[in-house]
Motif scaffolding. Structure first.
Motif, PDB file in Angstrom:
ATOM      1  N   GLY A   4      -0.390 -33.467 -60.320  1.00  0.00           N
ATOM      2  CA  GLY A   4      -0.487 -32.894 -60.984  1.00  0.00           C
ATOM      3  C   GLY A   4       0.712 -33.449 -62.108  1.00  0.00           C
ATOM      4  O   GLY A   4       1.639 -32.362 -61.468  1.00  0.00           O
ATOM      5  N   VAL A   5       0.827 -34.720 -63.371  1.00  0.00           N
ATOM      6  CA  VAL A   5       2.032 -34.212 -63.791  1.00  0.00           C
ATOM      7  C   VAL A   5       1.798 -33.769 -65.453  1.00  0.00           C
ATOM      8  O   VAL A   5       1.059 -33.791 -66.083  1.00  0.00           O
ATOM      9  CB  VAL A   5       3.059 -36.331 -64.429  1.00  0.00           C
ATOM     10  CG1 VAL A   5       3.388 -36.140 -64.672  1.00  0.00           C
ATOM     11  CG2 VAL A   5       2.201 -37.325 -63.633  1.00  0.00           C
ATOM     12  N   MET A   6       3.193 -32.787 -65.533  1.00  0.00           N
ATOM     13  CA  MET A   6       3.308 -31.808 -66.628  1.00  0.00           C
ATOM     14  C   MET A   6       3.319 -31.908 -67.665  1.00  0.00           C
ATOM     15  O   MET A   6       4.052 -30.630 -68.657  1.00  0.00           O
ATOM     16  CB  MET A   6       2.846 -30.013 -66.208  1.00  0.00           C
ATOM     17  CG  MET A   6       2.064 -30.344 -64.779  1.00  0.00           C
ATOM     18  SD  MET A   6       0.246 -30.078 -65.393  1.00  0.00           S
ATOM     19  CE  MET A   6       0.117 -29.135 -66.853  1.00  0.00           C
ATOM     20  N   PHE A  26       7.797 -31.154 -64.376  1.00  0.00           N
ATOM     21  CA  PHE A  26       7.574 -30.375 -62.688  1.00  0.00           C
ATOM     22  C   PHE A  26       6.102 -31.588 -63.110  1.00  0.00           C
ATOM     23  O   PHE A  26       5.523 -31.463 -64.333  1.00  0.00           O
ATOM     24  CB  PHE A  26       7.219 -29.101 -63.916  1.00  0.00           C
ATOM     25  CG  PHE A  26       6.647 -28.382 -64.367  1.00  0.00           C
ATOM     26  CD1 PHE A  26       4.982 -27.820 -63.938  1.00  0.00           C
ATOM     27  CD2 PHE A  26       6.846 -28.029 -65.945  1.00  0.00           C
ATOM     28  CE1 PHE A  26       4.034 -27.394 -64.938  1.00  0.00           C
ATOM     29  CE2 PHE A  26       6.233 -27.739 -67.262  1.00  0.00           C
ATOM     30  CZ  PHE A  26       4.760 -27.512 -65.892  1.00  0.00           C
ATOM     31  N   VAL A  27       5.991 -31.170 -61.931  1.00  0.00           N
ATOM     32  CA  VAL A  27       4.852 -31.684 -61.459  1.00  0.00           C
ATOM     33  C   VAL A  27       3.875 -30.704 -60.288  1.00  0.00           C
ATOM     34  O   VAL A  27       5.225 -30.310 -59.566  1.00  0.00           O
ATOM     35  CB  VAL A  27       4.964 -33.271 -60.729  1.00  0.00           C
ATOM     36  CG1 VAL A  27       3.364 -34.386 -60.498  1.00  0.00           C
ATOM     37  CG2 VAL A  27       6.362 -34.420 -61.533  1.00  0.00           C
ATOM     38  N   GLN A  34      10.587 -31.184 -61.221  1.00  0.00           N
ATOM     39  CA  GLN A  34      10.731 -30.353 -60.346  1.00  0.00           C
ATOM     40  C   GLN A  34       9.387 -30.461 -59.987  1.00  0.00           C
ATOM     41  O   GLN A  34       8.293 -30.159 -60.432  1.00  0.00           O
ATOM     42  CB  GLN A  34      10.782 -28.960 -60.616  1.00  0.00           C
ATOM     43  CG  GLN A  34      10.915 -27.841 -60.036  1.00  0.00           C
ATOM     44  CD  GLN A  34      10.605 -26.775 -60.957  1.00  0.00           C
ATOM     45  OE1 GLN A  34      10.080 -26.697 -61.712  1.00  0.00           O
ATOM     46  NE2 GLN A  34      11.347 -26.122 -60.737  1.00  0.00           N
ATOM     47  N   PRO A  35       9.345 -30.552 -58.252  1.00  0.00           N
ATOM     48  CA  PRO A  35       8.384 -30.372 -57.282  1.00  0.00           C
ATOM     49  C   PRO A  35       7.302 -28.755 -57.313  1.00  0.00           C
ATOM     50  O   PRO A  35       8.272 -27.953 -57.670  1.00  0.00           O
ATOM     51  CB  PRO A  35       8.209 -31.261 -56.317  1.00  0.00           C
ATOM     52  CG  PRO A  35      10.126 -31.703 -56.053  1.00  0.00           C
ATOM     53  CD  PRO A  35      10.545 -30.867 -57.607  1.00  0.00           C
ATOM     54  N   ARG A  36       6.600 -28.479 -57.845  1.00  0.00           N
ATOM     55  CA  ARG A  36       5.650 -27.116 -57.293  1.00  0.00           C
ATOM     56  C   ARG A  36       4.603 -27.833 -56.501  1.00  0.00           C
ATOM     57  O   ARG A  36       3.921 -27.974 -56.933  1.00  0.00           O
ATOM     58  CB  ARG A  36       5.364 -26.621 -58.207  1.00  0.00           C
ATOM     59  CG  ARG A  36       6.232 -26.304 -59.748  1.00  0.00           C
ATOM     60  CD  ARG A  36       6.061 -25.710 -61.206  1.00  0.00           C
ATOM     61  NE  ARG A  36       6.794 -26.265 -61.713  1.00  0.00           N
ATOM     62  CZ  ARG A  36       7.077 -24.735 -62.635  1.00  0.00           C
ATOM     63  NH1 ARG A  36       6.114 -24.535 -63.517  1.00  0.00           N
ATOM     64  NH2 ARG A  36       7.903 -25.546 -63.938  1.00  0.00           N
ATOM     65  N   TYR A  37       4.899 -26.986 -55.185  1.00  0.00           N
ATOM     66  CA  TYR A  37       3.699 -27.862 -53.883  1.00  0.00           C
ATOM     67  C   TYR A  37       3.799 -26.612 -54.209  1.00  0.00           C
ATOM     68  O   TYR A  37       3.219 -25.152 -53.803  1.00  0.00           O
ATOM     69  CB  TYR A  37       4.716 -27.151 -52.629  1.00  0.00           C
ATOM     70  CG  TYR A  37       3.895 -27.542 -51.316  1.00  0.00           C
ATOM     71  CD1 TYR A  37       3.305 -28.999 -51.397  1.00  0.00           C
ATOM     72  CD2 TYR A  37       4.111 -26.995 -50.616  1.00  0.00           C
ATOM     73  CE1 TYR A  37       2.296 -29.522 -50.576  1.00  0.00           C
ATOM     74  CE2 TYR A  37       2.261 -27.434 -49.215  1.00  0.00           C
ATOM     75  CZ  TYR A  37       2.627 -28.283 -49.222  1.00  0.00           C
ATOM     76  OH  TYR A  37       1.336 -28.478 -48.085  1.00  0.00           O
TER      77      TYR A  37
END
Length: 302
Positions: free
Chosen positions: A127-129, A141-142, A163-166
């Protein structure tokens, strides 16, 4: 191979981008700038011209695009578009990773993960924010979810986009977070337009009104964080102390907004929806609780 070599190999590996709307084009340019060989494909081939001029390779078919890279990033309208594009590609998906950054429901993303597994492909939901112009910037961030080992394998490349946020192994989590974030975003935009219309009816221009309204929107985070405790802790514990603001007080304000909007001849769908949350909490006997109590009716019966 050491960790640094692994990172370098991953960063320079070929990537395929399918879908060349503004977001897909921004992703392609970001990956090209980082040194990746990028293959692209779009149902309307004419959209590829600009990124091809920047160095991307245009595949003749979706199958050719998939077969060009182990990592395939999808930036499409929805998940049905993924099925439409990859219909017939089948066997070519085996051993590859699909990272779908399209918008849809959490349930459809879970179904897509199962579909991909049926083709022996790994799958990540994203989900690209941020809007397209911010892709690749420090502000981007995604959110991602899916199998952790799949996320770790490609995170160095995906980090170039933002920035990846898993969030975890459930493929639906990233899409749920995306929808939750956009609930706040879209509702706020509608509220800003409704408030602007209210002030416009009183003779104030939008140019004058919006800066004042934006200051209110921007202060919400500060207000919620004003206490020492995370406001979410009270919600998790089902504690709603009404020492600062109550459902009754906020509900009265909601009533006034509905009355004012009605008198001005404005559409009342948004203020009526807000009013209903407070009315339900009062009806349930929680008028003296903090306004956060309205979450009960939003959650529904449990």
């Amino acid at each position: 191979m050491n960790e640094q070599q692994n990172s370098t190999t991953e960063q320079m590996s070929p990537v395929t981008v399918i879908g060349l709307g503004p977001m897909g084009q921004a992703m392609t340019r970001t990956l090209l700038t980082a040194g990746h060989k990028v293959t692209v494909w779009n149902r309307t081939a004419g959209r590829a011209g600009a990124v091809v001029a920047d160095g991307a390779t245009l595949a003749a078919t979706a199958r050719e695009a998939v077969e060009a890279s182990d990592l395939v990033i999808l930036s499409l309208t929805d998940y049905q578009a993924m099925y439409d594009v990859l219909d017939g590609v089948g066997a070519s998906l085996a051993g590859r990773t699909l990272v779908n950054l399209s918008s849809d429901t959490p349930d459809r993303t879970r179904e897509a993960a199962t579909w991909a597994a049926g083709h022996n492909a790994a799958f990540l939901t994203g989900g690209v924010m941020v809007p397209a112009p911010m892709i690749g910037t420090e502000a981007a961030f995604v959110y991602y979810s899916g199998r952790n080992e799949v996320a770790e394998t490609h995170m160095a490349t995906l980090a170039l986009l933002g920035q990846p946020r898993y969030l975890g192994g459930d493929p639906g989590l990233a899409q749920m977070m995306y929808q939750a974030q956009l609930t706040v975003f879209l509702t706020t935009l509608s509220a800003l337009m409704h408030a602007t219309a209210m002030l416009g009816a009183a003779g104030m221009s939008a140019r004058e009104a919006l800066p004042e309204l934006l200051s209110s929107a921007e202060s919400i985070g500060d207000i919620l964080r004003a206490g020492e405790e995370n406001p979410g802790a009270g919600l998790d514990a089902d504690k709603h102390p009404g020492d600062l603001s109550t459902v009754t007080m906020m509900g009265a304000t909601a009533d006034h907004i509905v009355e004012t909007s009605t008198s001005l001849g404005l559409d009342t769908a948004l203020p009526l929806a807000v009013q209903a949350h407070y009315q339900q909490a009062i009806k349930s006997g929680h008028g003296g609780d903090n306004w956060t109590r309205i979450i009960d009716s939003i959650r529904g019966p449990r």
